[in-house]
Design a protein around this motif. Structure first.
Motif: not given
Length: 188
Positions: A145-151
């Motif tokens: 989830k953290t990775i997918l949220a990275l711009p």
């Protein structure tokens, strides 16, 4: 690896690509052992995606073959100190193996090409081989989830390097399990 470029080799590449015409994937020609003439011949035969496993080799090949209409892939491990030399220069980084590396790519992409994203694959060490890079499955479940949220980061899928020397039944089990894991990540 072939040592001379011939019409026969070009014809074999064309036949191979014709056999895969209906396949939805992308063929990436790994150029690490090829000469520049062999790379040019491969492109002339229809291969348009080239991959290198080391950043310094990738940069050299890009420079030497700048006139070819190919897309470049980094298929080997990426050290965080080489992220700035890679982001924005390749169509796909195949080997994002940690949250820290994903964050570094995100930061570099934002600073280098604002508004654009660097396409990546998340490498999973699905067979838990100690000599191979990649997220442990539980770690990726925790970090996804953290990775997918990275711009600045565009996750396009998973990458897994299968163990060498195992029979096809084991390979089938590994890839089936990885497919189920991918589904689990998508649900999460």
């Amino acid at each position: 690896v072939y040592t001379t470029v011939s019409d026969t080799t070009t014809q074999r590449v064309k036949q191979f690509l014709a056999q895969l015409a209906d396949w939805p994937g992308t063929v990436v020609a790994v150029t690490k052992a090829a000469t520049l003439d062999q790379c040019r011949d491969a492109c002339a035969a229809g291969l348009t995606h080239f991959g290198e496993n080391r950043v310094q080799n990738l940069l050299g090949r890009q420079s030497d073959l700048a006139d070819l209409p190919v897309k470049w892939h980094l298929i080997g491990p990426l050290q965080s100190n080489k992220v700035n030399k890679t982001v924005g220069r390749v169509s796909l980084i195949h080997s994002v193996d940690s949250l820290g590396l994903a964050q570094k790519i995100s930061q570099t992409a934002q600073a280098t090409t604002p508004g654009q994203s660097q396409p990546v694959l998340l490498q999973v060490n699905w067979a838990a081989e100690p000599q191979k890079h990649g997220f442990a499955p539980d770690q990726l479940l925790s970090d996804v989830k953290t990775i997918l949220a990275l711009p600045g980061l565009q996750v396009q899928g998973l990458m897994f390097i299968a163990p060498q020397g195992v029979d096809s039944a084991v390979l089938r089990q590994l890839f089936t399990g990885l497919g189920q894991f991918k589904n689990r990540l998508e649900q999460q």
